[in-house]
Design an enzyme around this catalytic site. Structure first.
Site, short mmCIF file in Angstrom:
data_model
loop_
_atom_site.label_atom_id
_atom_site.label_comp_id
_atom_site.label_asym_id
_atom_site.label_seq_id
_atom_site.Cartn_x
_atom_site.Cartn_y
_atom_site.Cartn_z
N GLY A 45 0.78 -1.24 0.00
CA GLY A 45 0.00 0.00 0.00
C GLY A 45 0.80 1.29 0.00
O GLY A 45 0.32 2.32 -0.43
N ASP A 101 0.14 3.86 3.54
CA ASP A 101 -0.92 4.59 2.85
C ASP A 101 -1.94 5.14 3.84
O ASP A 101 -2.39 6.27 3.73
CB ASP A 101 -1.62 3.69 1.81
CG ASP A 101 -1.97 2.30 2.34
OD1 ASP A 101 -1.80 2.04 3.55
OD2 ASP A 101 -2.42 1.47 1.54
N ASP A 104 -5.96 2.76 9.90
CA ASP A 104 -7.38 2.49 10.10
C ASP A 104 -7.58 2.13 11.58
O ASP A 104 -7.69 3.01 12.43
CB ASP A 104 -7.78 1.37 9.14
CG ASP A 104 -9.26 1.05 9.16
OD1 ASP A 104 -10.02 1.78 9.78
OD2 ASP A 104 -9.65 0.05 8.54
N LYS A 132 -7.79 7.40 9.14
CA LYS A 132 -9.21 7.23 9.49
C LYS A 132 -9.27 7.30 11.01
O LYS A 132 -9.40 6.27 11.68
CB LYS A 132 -9.70 5.84 9.04
CG LYS A 132 -9.99 5.70 7.56
CD LYS A 132 -10.71 4.38 7.34
CE LYS A 132 -10.55 3.86 5.95
NZ LYS A 132 -11.07 2.49 5.79
N PHE A 153 -14.53 3.04 3.13
CA PHE A 153 -13.53 2.25 2.43
C PHE A 153 -13.08 2.98 1.16
O PHE A 153 -13.88 3.31 0.30
CB PHE A 153 -14.09 0.86 2.06
CG PHE A 153 -13.02 -0.05 1.56
CD1 PHE A 153 -12.10 -0.62 2.43
CD2 PHE A 153 -12.90 -0.31 0.20
CE1 PHE A 153 -11.08 -1.44 1.96
CE2 PHE A 153 -11.89 -1.14 -0.28
CZ PHE A 153 -10.98 -1.71 0.60
N ASP A 160 -5.98 -0.64 -2.20
CA ASP A 160 -6.62 -1.61 -3.09
C ASP A 160 -7.93 -2.17 -2.56
O ASP A 160 -8.23 -2.09 -1.37
CB ASP A 160 -5.69 -2.81 -3.31
CG ASP A 160 -5.66 -3.73 -2.09
OD1 ASP A 160 -5.30 -3.26 -1.00
OD2 ASP A 160 -6.03 -4.93 -2.22
N ARG A 166 -5.05 0.01 -7.24
CA ARG A 166 -3.83 0.63 -6.70
C ARG A 166 -3.27 1.67 -7.66
O ARG A 166 -2.59 2.61 -7.25
CB ARG A 166 -2.76 -0.44 -6.44
CG ARG A 166 -3.07 -1.39 -5.29
CD ARG A 166 -1.80 -2.11 -4.87
NE ARG A 166 -2.04 -3.30 -4.07
CZ ARG A 166 -2.17 -3.31 -2.75
NH1 ARG A 166 -2.14 -2.18 -2.08
NH2 ARG A 166 -2.35 -4.44 -2.10
P1 IMP Z 1 -5.15 -1.15 10.26
O1 IMP Z 1 -4.22 -2.22 10.72
O2 IMP Z 1 -6.58 -1.47 10.52
O3 IMP Z 1 -4.77 0.24 10.74
O4 IMP Z 1 -5.11 -1.16 8.69
C1 IMP Z 1 -4.10 -0.64 7.99
C2 IMP Z 1 -3.99 -1.31 6.64
O5 IMP Z 1 -5.25 -1.73 6.13
C3 IMP Z 1 -3.43 -0.32 5.67
O6 IMP Z 1 -2.07 -0.52 5.52
C4 IMP Z 1 -4.18 -0.62 4.39
O7 IMP Z 1 -3.43 -1.50 3.62
C5 IMP Z 1 -5.43 -1.31 4.80
N1 IMP Z 1 -6.61 -0.40 4.74
C6 IMP Z 1 -7.19 0.28 5.75
N2 IMP Z 1 -8.23 1.00 5.33
C7 IMP Z 1 -8.32 0.79 3.99
C8 IMP Z 1 -9.20 1.28 2.97
O8 IMP Z 1 -10.13 2.08 3.18
N3 IMP Z 1 -8.96 0.82 1.71
C9 IMP Z 1 -7.96 -0.04 1.42
N4 IMP Z 1 -7.11 -0.52 2.34
C10 IMP Z 1 -7.29 -0.10 3.62
MG MG Z 2 -1.37 -1.64 3.54
#
Ligand code: IMP
Ligand code: MG
Length: 181
Positions: A45, A101, A104, A132, A153, A160, A166
């Site tokens: 990402g 990227d 979340d 986010k 999302f 992706d 991407r």
């Molecule tokens: P986390 O571990 O929940 O913070 O997620 C982080 C990872 O999830 C990021 O590196 C992204 O690859 C993926 N991700 C989180 N939100 C999105 C989204 O809205 N679209 C696509 N990929 C996401």
């Molecule tokens: Mg990622």
């Protein structure tokens, strides 16, 4: 682009992304003067954010990559984070910035930070294009954030859905009908 029709709305235009990369690059350049800095991109990402950001960092830095997985091809983050590719270089006695990227739930960066903290780095910060903030399930403050966005999302510019989108040059919200098919 042929993928435009799958996008509900744009959250970061190409011009906005360029502005964000310029500003973040400038801040990092100022903050790390005279320091040994390694930038660690999280695959896949971080691309193309990582490469655009790097062009705006006017320092002699080193670059490496890690790969963690948490989404597993769905639109929801899973609880389990796996390290699929570890660092190649040593970060002992160096300053580190993790580049991704998006943050979340916060699980991915937290897990990566934990792994890196055992490797003797002098400091570990994070730089993300998108945050986010309201979706956070584990506390994590990225020092460098491009844009804070609502919990939707998004795809494009490295982000992706099932490895597609991407290569979209901007970031947008994916139409629900695309992933409900
Ligand atoms: P986390 O571990 O929940 O913070 O997620 C982080 C990872 O999830 C990021 O590196 C992204 O690859 C993926 N991700 C989180 N939100 C999105 C989204 O809205 N679209 C696509 N990929 C996401
Ligand atoms: Mg990622």
């Amino acid at each position: 682009m042929i993928m435009d029709k799958d996008i509900e709305k744009i959250v970061a235009s190409e011009a906005k992304i360029e502005e964000v990369c310029t500003n973040l690059g400038k801040r990092i350049t100022e903050d790390y003067q005279g320091k040994d800095l390694v930038l660690i991109g999280l695959l896949n990402g971080c691309n193309p954010f990582f490469s655009d950001l790097l062009k705006h960092i006017d320092l002699k830095v080193q670059v490496d990559y890690m790969r963690a997985s948490s989404y597993h091809g769905t639109i929801k983050s899973s609880r389990e984070v796996k390290i699929l590719k570890d660092l190649d270089m040593s970060i002992a006695k160096k300053h580190v910035i993790i580049v991704d990227d998006i943050i979340d739930t916060g699980r991915t960066v937290n897990c990566i930070k934990e792994v890196l903290s055992l490797k003797g780095a002098l400091s570990i910060e994070a730089c993300v294009l998108l945050d986010k903030a309201e979706a956070r399930e584990e506390a994590f403050d990225a020092k460098y954030v491009g844009l804070t966005i609502p919990t939707e999302f998004v795809v494009g510019y490295g982000l992706d859905y099932q490895e597609y989108y991407r290569n979209l040059p901007y970031v947008g919200v994916l139409k629900e009908e695309v992933y409900k098919k």
